[in-house]
Write a protein that holds these residues in place. Sequence first.
Motif, mmCIF file in Angstrom:
data_model
loop_
_atom_site.group_PDB
_atom_site.id
_atom_site.type_symbol
_atom_site.label_atom_id
_atom_site.label_comp_id
_atom_site.label_asym_id
_atom_site.label_seq_id
_atom_site.Cartn_x
_atom_site.Cartn_y
_atom_site.Cartn_z
ATOM 1 N N ASP A 116 1.104 -0.804 -0.001
ATOM 2 C CA ASP A 116 -0.265 0.406 0.392
ATOM 3 C C ASP A 116 1.017 1.660 -0.047
ATOM 4 O O ASP A 116 0.478 1.724 -0.571
ATOM 5 N N ILE A 147 -8.490 0.865 3.731
ATOM 6 C CA ILE A 147 -8.554 0.757 2.609
ATOM 7 C C ILE A 147 -9.559 1.863 1.817
ATOM 8 O O ILE A 147 -10.389 2.113 0.719
ATOM 9 N N GLU A 166 -9.360 3.052 -1.105
ATOM 10 C CA GLU A 166 -10.100 2.633 -2.751
ATOM 11 C C GLU A 166 -11.913 2.490 -2.285
ATOM 12 O O GLU A 166 -12.170 2.787 -3.419
ATOM 13 N N ARG A 167 -12.188 3.073 -0.731
ATOM 14 C CA ARG A 167 -12.990 3.391 -0.861
ATOM 15 C C ARG A 167 -13.826 4.470 -1.093
ATOM 16 O O ARG A 167 -14.959 3.855 -1.678
ATOM 17 N N ARG A 182 -12.984 5.806 -4.069
ATOM 18 C CA ARG A 182 -12.702 5.554 -5.405
ATOM 19 C C ARG A 182 -13.794 5.524 -5.747
ATOM 20 O O ARG A 182 -14.276 5.427 -7.018
#
Length: 251
Positions: free
Chosen positions: A67, A217, A220-221, A223
């Motif tokens: 990450d 996350i 990502e969440r 996005r």
Amino acid sequence: MKKVVFTLLVALLPVLASAAKGPEWLDRINTDQADTRSLQRGAQVYFNNCMGCHGLEYARYNRVAKDLEIPEDIFQEYLMSTDQRIGDLMTIAMSRQDGTRFFGVAPPDLTLIARVRGTDWLYTYLRGFYADETRPYGVNNVVYPDVGMPHAMVDAQGLCAEPPKPVAGVRIDPLTGDRISEGGCERYLTEGQLSKVEFDQSMFDLVNFLEYMGEPIKLERQRLGWFVMAFLTVFLAFSWLLYRELWKDVK
Ligand code: HEC
């Protein structure tokens, strides 16, 4: 009716009590999960200064390496002890029993600490140690009175002589062009390696990293959220067209 009001009041009591116990002020920060450089610096500070006592046992090294875009060999060489492997959970060698024996309270795992305390609290806590002779480690903390943790960053920050104050802002020195932070610690018993502005930046990075740890996350969440919104908008357009088509003959 009276009974209902009374029950509600009693139910609210714990909330009121915990609100009363909180610190009077917190320095505020806007963490930035997209700033990978900051997360990398934060990880470095964490693994070098905190990992001796606090594990991150709900996450694995290789996930962090991936990450944070740190190559695994570099991660292994600079941030991990030699007996651990890159796929391992980030546990520490000290058992809870030993922790309790050494410090009175076992140092808690910090994987989720940013979710529990919030980033403002952490930022203020990490910069909030000051000298207090009456405490076993010679330090106390502005937001965590009688804390059982030694001042882990004393070499970097220096030892503050009195409780730090809320930060009032940063101004530029007209002569040197240096950034000077107003408020915070105003008198030091021992000097640290970093200036006040540098130390604040370093603790910002550390808190940024801890926030990432609590929710790896998150980016990502966010996005994905945009994709979902875009999909729903397109879907709305089509369903409206369909609606118009179906009701054309009825109206
Ligand atoms: C020498 C051991 C030691 C080191 C090193 C250390 N801590 Fe601690 N820490 C403790 C102990 C013990 C406690 C429990 C204190 C208490 O509850 O009174 C604690 C408590 C905390 C808490 C409060 C947890 C809560 O109850 O909400 C945070 C946050 C924390 N540490 C962060 C850090 C960070 C970040 C670092 C690295 C800069 C660090 N600690 C380094 C021993 C350590």
